[in-house]
Scaffold this active site. Structure first.
Site, mmCIF file in Angstrom:
data_model
loop_
_atom_site.group_PDB
_atom_site.id
_atom_site.type_symbol
_atom_site.label_atom_id
_atom_site.label_comp_id
_atom_site.label_asym_id
_atom_site.label_seq_id
_atom_site.Cartn_x
_atom_site.Cartn_y
_atom_site.Cartn_z
ATOM 1 N N THR A 140 6.586 -15.831 34.284
ATOM 2 C CA THR A 140 6.812 -17.232 34.650
ATOM 3 C C THR A 140 7.718 -17.918 33.635
ATOM 4 O O THR A 140 8.672 -18.623 34.001
ATOM 5 C CB THR A 140 5.474 -17.985 34.745
ATOM 6 O OG1 THR A 140 4.679 -17.390 35.773
ATOM 7 C CG2 THR A 140 5.692 -19.451 35.069
ATOM 8 N N SER A 162 5.425 -12.019 38.444
ATOM 9 C CA SER A 162 4.091 -11.662 38.906
ATOM 10 C C SER A 162 3.177 -12.879 38.986
ATOM 11 O O SER A 162 2.099 -12.801 39.557
ATOM 12 C CB SER A 162 3.469 -10.637 37.957
ATOM 13 O OG SER A 162 3.254 -11.222 36.678
ATOM 14 N N GLY A 163 3.607 -13.984 38.369
ATOM 15 C CA GLY A 163 2.750 -15.159 38.285
ATOM 16 C C GLY A 163 2.063 -15.260 36.949
ATOM 17 O O GLY A 163 1.454 -16.285 36.632
ATOM 18 N N HIS A 199 -3.622 -5.550 1.206
ATOM 19 C CA HIS A 199 -3.090 -5.965 2.512
ATOM 20 C C HIS A 199 -3.043 -7.484 2.585
ATOM 21 O O HIS A 199 -4.035 -8.124 2.918
ATOM 22 C CB HIS A 199 -3.982 -5.450 3.649
ATOM 23 C CG HIS A 199 -3.925 -3.985 3.851
ATOM 24 N ND1 HIS A 199 -2.951 -3.380 4.605
ATOM 25 C CD2 HIS A 199 -4.712 -2.985 3.375
ATOM 26 C CE1 HIS A 199 -3.149 -2.065 4.605
ATOM 27 N NE2 HIS A 199 -4.202 -1.808 3.866
ATOM 28 N N GLU A 216 -1.737 -9.237 4.801
ATOM 29 C CA GLU A 216 -1.799 -9.693 6.184
ATOM 30 C C GLU A 216 -3.227 -9.806 6.691
ATOM 31 O O GLU A 216 -3.479 -10.433 7.710
ATOM 32 C CB GLU A 216 -0.987 -8.749 7.095
ATOM 33 C CG GLU A 216 -1.563 -7.355 7.253
ATOM 34 C CD GLU A 216 -1.128 -6.410 6.160
ATOM 35 O OE1 GLU A 216 -1.249 -5.194 6.348
ATOM 36 O OE2 GLU A 216 -0.680 -6.879 5.113
ATOM 37 N N ASP A 248 -34.513 -3.299 49.728
ATOM 38 C CA ASP A 248 -35.627 -2.336 49.800
ATOM 39 C C ASP A 248 -35.168 -0.923 50.161
ATOM 40 O O ASP A 248 -35.975 -0.092 50.555
ATOM 41 C CB ASP A 248 -36.696 -2.789 50.815
ATOM 42 C CG ASP A 248 -37.414 -4.049 50.355
ATOM 43 O OD1 ASP A 248 -37.570 -4.207 49.122
ATOM 44 O OD2 ASP A 248 -37.794 -4.871 51.215
ATOM 45 N N GLU A 286 -6.496 -3.065 28.207
ATOM 46 C CA GLU A 286 -6.642 -2.429 29.516
ATOM 47 C C GLU A 286 -7.348 -1.075 29.359
ATOM 48 O O GLU A 286 -7.275 -0.446 28.308
ATOM 49 C CB GLU A 286 -5.269 -2.213 30.167
ATOM 50 C CG GLU A 286 -4.518 -3.489 30.497
ATOM 51 C CD GLU A 286 -5.057 -4.203 31.725
ATOM 52 O OE1 GLU A 286 -5.900 -3.618 32.434
ATOM 53 O OE2 GLU A 286 -4.612 -5.341 31.979
ATOM 54 N N CYS A 340 0.836 -1.212 0.000
ATOM 55 C CA CYS A 340 0.000 0.000 0.000
ATOM 56 C C CYS A 340 0.870 1.260 0.000
ATOM 57 O O CYS A 340 1.500 1.564 -0.999
ATOM 58 C CB CYS A 340 -0.985 -0.040 1.161
ATOM 59 S SG CYS A 340 -2.282 -1.255 0.889
#
Length: 520
Positions: A234, A228-229, A173, A175, A457, A518, A86
């Protein structure tokens, strides 16, 4: 020290600002060829390696715009194959003296690409391809040495190549094309035309990265790692443990904004399940003190990133009775890097990732980031090869700044407690419904608004929880997850009944783009 691009045949992708540039990178890697994405303003003298080929991405600009991004002319002097997509096609043609101008008819959506002349770019793909077009500009005159190899009904120069050089340009495109055959255009270029070896696999990566880490750290170098787990940290911790054993010491910092019971769970996972040397440090008072009154998300990220480094350096000092600690491990991924750079500079950054933009300028520890060039699915594949259990590999990612960026507004212990409880219920019900592995990431957000409700109530005026769940391959794009109504109903009922201070639950149905995963 050998970098990844020194160990694998590498395709260089120059990004002109297209929202699909990362997908070109993904397509290359799906063909088992390593690719790196850099801003289009990068000078070839600064690249630092010899690419097997170069791809010029699309762009929201027109090449004739006054402030249009232009490629370093040295790109065309590298003696390697070049593919322009493009805007990349138009930049190539314009740079060589051709003509690009606004099209008489805009072309958006699916189109038929007619292959008019044999070319290794389309070899074996037939005479016609279903492709995706998205452009308002067209090539109107080819420079000397170029000829047409494909066209659409409205774009006569939709595919071009050079007579004597391995230079190609396509208007569509590949992709995000409609057909699998169209996606193979990338494969034709990087493998057949560039001659790249298909060696980019996680099996190959493990051995070379472990060797690189050992060479980097030497026989005595010691490393501490931020964990952080989540799957990223990890996998990074397990890889580091495989490379240097107990000279790697993992540190989990309880920053006061972790998920409920997170510290105890991570301690069990890493120590008992993976054999990683781990210390949990409670620094919640320090973090929450520094976050007091802070609402701006960028400030939160920087405060948390800087405080992490302070804590790590303190812990490293304590560990130095057994030998000097020089390195800090981080689980930075390629999407973190991509989203934190722009060819226009920091002003165009979407958000600062704690792993790449929230660190102290005078940090004493040196960074080591073994996953920095990997996408999320590559990290998970790496984790499986390292023997990490399925439930850990598939664990949803959790951001370094934790719940601080999921609390919109000031961060207090009371707000953290509310969000922890709601988030725990949310994840429990997703597991109970058997859909956890169908979702790439799910979490709750505490909104800085209050809504009127009726509970027992009586009129209430309490806070609102927003639920987020997305599906994504690499977290560069994401679609919101479609829950069965009964699952959402149960989640909402439990949160409003069990979490004190919440009387309303909403569900986020935004995709990325235009939203991010996020909220902050």
């Amino acid at each position: 020290m050998a970098e990844i691009h020194d160990q694998f045949d590498t395709i260089l992708i120059l990004d002109f600002g297209s929202q699909y540039s990362h997908l070109i990178t993904r397509r290359c890697r799906e063909h088992n060829v390593y690719a790196e994405l850099m801003p289009c303003t990068t000078k070839m003298s600064e690249v630092g390696f010899k690419p097997k080929g170069i791809i010029l991405s699309g762009s929201p600009y027109s090449v004739y715009d006054k402030d249009a991004p232009r490629v370093d002319p040295a790109v065309f002097e590298q003696g390697v194959p070049i593919l322009g997509i493009c805007y990349g096609l138009q930049e190539m043609i314009s740079s060589m003296g051709g003509t690009v101008s606004k099209a008489a008819h805009r072309e958006y959506g699916f189109a038929k690409l007619n292959i008019s002349k044999p070319s290794p770019l389309f070899d074996g793909l037939g005479d016609e391809l279903d492709v995706w077009m998205s452009h308002t500009d067209q090539v109107h005159g080819l420079p000397e040495g170029f000829h047409v190899i494909a066209s659409t009904s409205t774009a006569p120069f939709a595919g071009v190549s050079h007579d004597s050089k391995p230079w190609y340009g396509i208007q569509f495109h590949p992709e995000v094309t409609h057909s699998e055959r169209g996606k193979e255009v990338i494969g034709r270029f990087i493998v057949d035309i560039c001659g790249s070896h298909k060696s980019w696999t996680m099996e190959e990566f493990i051995g070379k990265e472990i060797a690189r880490i050992r060479a980097l750290c030497g026989d005595t170098g010691r490393v501490i790692g931020a964990v952080s787990g989540g799957v990223d940290s990890t996998v990074a911790a397990k890889l580091m443990h495989e490379a240097i054993g107990d000279r790697f010491h993992a540190i989990m910092v309880d920053n006061g904004v972790l998920r409920m019971d997170e510290g105890a769970q991570v301690l069990k996972m890493l120590r008992e399940d993976l054999g990683v040397n781990l210390t949990v440090v409670d620094a919640s008072d320090l973090f929450l003190g520094r976050l007091e009154g802070i609402e701006d998300p960028e400030q939160k990220r920087k405060i948390i990133g800087n405080t992490f480094i302070n804590v790590f350096e303190d812990e490293a000092h304590k560990l130095e009775k057994d030998g000097k600690v020089e390195w800090l491990l981080q689980g930075t991924l390629y999407p973190d890097v991509i989203e934190s750079i722009s060819f226009k500079g920091p002003s165009a950054t979407i958000k600062t990732h704690h792993n790449v933009g929230g660190l102290l300028a005078d940090m004493k520890l040196k960074l080591i980031e073994p996953l920095r060039e990997l996408f999320k699915d590559e990290v998970r594949a790496l984790g499986r090869l390292l023997g990490i259990p399925h439930h850990l590999v598939q664990r949803h990612p959790f951001p370094g700044p934790g719940l601080a960026i999921r609390i919109l507004g000031p961060v207090t212990r009371a707000q953290v407690a509310i969000l922890q409880h709601a988030d725990k219920i949310y994840l429990e019900e997703i597991h109970a419904a058997g859909i956890y592995d169908q979702i790439s990431q799910a979490f709750a957000v505490l909104l800085p608004v209050r809504a009127v409700g009726v509970q027992g109530d009586a009129r209430t005026y309490e806070q609102v929880i927003a639920l987020r769940a997305v599906q994504s391959e690499d977290f560069m794009t994401a679609d919101w997850y479609v829950f069965e109504p009964k699952v959402l109903r149960k989640i909402s009922s439990r949160i409003t009944n069990e979490v004190e201070g919440i009387n309303r639950v909403v569900y986020d149905v935004s995709s990325k783009p235009p939203a991010t995963v996020e909220w902050l």
